[in-house]
Scaffold this active site. Structure first.
Site, PDB file in Angstrom:
ATOM      1  N   PHE A 114      -0.045 -11.849  -3.290  1.00  0.00           N
ATOM      2  CA  PHE A 114      -1.305 -11.611  -2.603  1.00  0.00           C
ATOM      3  C   PHE A 114      -1.058 -10.553  -1.538  1.00  0.00           C
ATOM      4  O   PHE A 114      -0.171 -10.679  -0.706  1.00  0.00           O
ATOM      5  CB  PHE A 114      -1.864 -12.887  -1.984  1.00  0.00           C
ATOM      6  CG  PHE A 114      -3.323 -12.748  -1.659  1.00  0.00           C
ATOM      7  CD1 PHE A 114      -4.291 -12.911  -2.648  1.00  0.00           C
ATOM      8  CD2 PHE A 114      -3.737 -12.388  -0.379  1.00  0.00           C
ATOM      9  CE1 PHE A 114      -5.639 -12.733  -2.365  1.00  0.00           C
ATOM     10  CE2 PHE A 114      -5.091 -12.210  -0.091  1.00  0.00           C
ATOM     11  CZ  PHE A 114      -6.032 -12.391  -1.086  1.00  0.00           C
TER      12      PHE A 114
ATOM     13  N   GLY B 299     -13.736  -4.254  -0.527  1.00  0.00           N
ATOM     14  CA  GLY B 299     -12.331  -3.859  -0.632  1.00  0.00           C
ATOM     15  C   GLY B 299     -12.064  -2.382  -0.826  1.00  0.00           C
ATOM     16  O   GLY B 299     -11.013  -1.887  -0.446  1.00  0.00           O
TER      17      GLY B 299
ATOM     18  N   ASP C  14      -7.331  -7.955 -10.585  1.00  0.00           N
ATOM     19  CA  ASP C  14      -6.512  -9.160 -10.590  1.00  0.00           C
ATOM     20  C   ASP C  14      -6.748  -9.885 -11.923  1.00  0.00           C
ATOM     21  O   ASP C  14      -6.137  -9.561 -12.931  1.00  0.00           O
ATOM     22  CB  ASP C  14      -6.916  -9.989  -9.365  1.00  0.00           C
ATOM     23  CG  ASP C  14      -6.082 -11.221  -9.152  1.00  0.00           C
ATOM     24  OD1 ASP C  14      -4.881 -11.184  -9.436  1.00  0.00           O
ATOM     25  OD2 ASP C  14      -6.632 -12.242  -8.686  1.00  0.00           O
TER      26      ASP C  14
ATOM     27  N   ASP D 228     -10.564  -1.659  -5.420  1.00  0.00           N
ATOM     28  CA  ASP D 228      -9.329  -1.858  -4.649  1.00  0.00           C
ATOM     29  C   ASP D 228      -8.210  -2.453  -5.492  1.00  0.00           C
ATOM     30  O   ASP D 228      -7.087  -1.974  -5.477  1.00  0.00           O
ATOM     31  CB  ASP D 228      -9.588  -2.721  -3.400  1.00  0.00           C
ATOM     32  CG  ASP D 228     -10.236  -4.070  -3.706  1.00  0.00           C
ATOM     33  OD1 ASP D 228     -10.645  -4.316  -4.860  1.00  0.00           O
ATOM     34  OD2 ASP D 228     -10.341  -4.904  -2.780  1.00  0.00           O
TER      35      ASP D 228
HETATM   36  P1  IMP Z   1     -10.661 -10.026 -10.203  1.00  0.00           P
HETATM   37  O1  IMP Z   1     -12.104 -10.213 -10.510  1.00  0.00           O
HETATM   38  O2  IMP Z   1      -9.893 -11.321 -10.337  1.00  0.00           O
HETATM   39  O3  IMP Z   1     -10.001  -8.904 -10.955  1.00  0.00           O
HETATM   40  O4  IMP Z   1     -10.509  -9.759  -8.670  1.00  0.00           O
HETATM   41  C1  IMP Z   1     -11.063  -8.745  -8.066  1.00  0.00           C
HETATM   42  C2  IMP Z   1     -11.207  -8.938  -6.574  1.00  0.00           C
HETATM   43  O5  IMP Z   1     -10.410 -10.009  -6.033  1.00  0.00           O
HETATM   44  C3  IMP Z   1     -10.705  -7.706  -5.902  1.00  0.00           C
HETATM   45  O6  IMP Z   1     -11.690  -6.715  -5.864  1.00  0.00           O
HETATM   46  C4  IMP Z   1     -10.318  -8.219  -4.538  1.00  0.00           C
HETATM   47  O7  IMP Z   1     -11.440  -8.211  -3.692  1.00  0.00           O
HETATM   48  C5  IMP Z   1      -9.860  -9.645  -4.778  1.00  0.00           C
HETATM   49  N1  IMP Z   1      -8.375  -9.727  -4.835  1.00  0.00           N
HETATM   50  C6  IMP Z   1      -7.608  -9.916  -5.920  1.00  0.00           C
HETATM   51  N2  IMP Z   1      -6.293  -9.929  -5.603  1.00  0.00           N
HETATM   52  C7  IMP Z   1      -6.240  -9.723  -4.280  1.00  0.00           C
HETATM   53  C8  IMP Z   1      -5.139  -9.587  -3.344  1.00  0.00           C
HETATM   54  O8  IMP Z   1      -3.932  -9.663  -3.657  1.00  0.00           O
HETATM   55  N3  IMP Z   1      -5.500  -9.371  -2.043  1.00  0.00           N
HETATM   56  C9  IMP Z   1      -6.792  -9.267  -1.632  1.00  0.00           C
HETATM   57  N4  IMP Z   1      -7.835  -9.361  -2.471  1.00  0.00           N
HETATM   58  C10 IMP Z   1      -7.559  -9.591  -3.783  1.00  0.00           C
HETATM   59 MG    MG Z   2     -12.821  -5.809  -4.497  1.00  0.00          MG
END
Ligand code: IMP
Ligand code: MG
Length: 177
Positions: free
Chosen positions: A154, A46, A105, A102
């Site tokens: 998203f 990302g 979340d 990137d």
């Molecule tokens: P986390 O571990 O839940 O914080 O998520 C991290 C990863 O989930 C990011 O590096 C993205 O690759 C993916 N991700 C989270 N939200 C989105 C989104 O809205 N669009 C695309 N990828 C996302």
């Molecule tokens: Mg990522």
């Protein structure tokens, strides 16, 4: 591919807005490190576009490296567990590490990645994220700099994918579920 274009909803962040914020992120890095060399570390896939633009705004001596962590298995829903599938080659005890991500979340990916990296005793560790969805946090994690805070939507483009597509869009758009 059927419906490819119709899934791209409204533009959330334009190319110009991204460019302007990345300039500020570069200034943030240049002011913190004040001439000290850094290892700018992108979390793949990302962050590839963000990394390419961010490093061009860095004026301190800068090496680049990449890690890959996966936490997304079911389309747009996080599966929970994080695994490191590609690691840095450098011995980071000699480096000031700046992570470029990137989007944050749930926070699981960066919490795990930063815990792993801290155990390797870097000279310092900072996290800069392009996007932040604080309303979605499951674990406690805060970046040192977030360029854009966005609502629980998203998003795709500028490196971010849905099912591996749309990473090449030069702007960030909402994905039509
Ligand atoms: P986390 O571990 O839940 O914080 O998520 C991290 C990863 O989930 C990011 O590096 C993205 O690759 C993916 N991700 C989270 N939200 C989105 C989104 O809205 N669009 C695309 N990828 C996302
Ligand atoms: Mg990522």
């Amino acid at each position: 591919m059927k419906n490819y274009k119709s899934k791209i909803k409204n533009t959330l962040i334009t190319e110009e807005e991204i460019k302007e914020k990345i300039k500020q992120a570069g200034e943030f890095i240049n002011s913190i490190y004040d001439g000290n060399p850094i290892l700018l570390t992108g979390i793949l896939n990302g962050s590839f576009m963000f990394m390419a633009d961010l490093c061009r705004n860095v004026t301190v001596p800068c090496e680049v490296g990449f890690m890959k962590a996966s936490s997304y298995y079911n389309g747009t829903v996080s599966a929970g567990n994080v695994s490191i599938t590609l690691d840095l080659a450098q011995d980071i005890s000699r480096y000031h590490v700046v992570i470029a991500e990137d989007i944050i979340d749930t926070g699981r990916t960066l919490k795990e990645v930063t815990e792993i990296l801290r155990k390797r005793n870097p000279l310092s560790l900072h996290v800069i994220t392009l996007l932040d969805k604080p309303s979605r946090r499951v674990v406690d994690f805060k970046a040192d700099m977030s360029l854009f805070t966005i609502p629980d939507k998203f998003v795709i483009g500028y490196g971010l994918d849905c099912g591996e597509y749309y990473r090449n869009l030069p702007y960030i758009a909402e994905y039509k579920e």
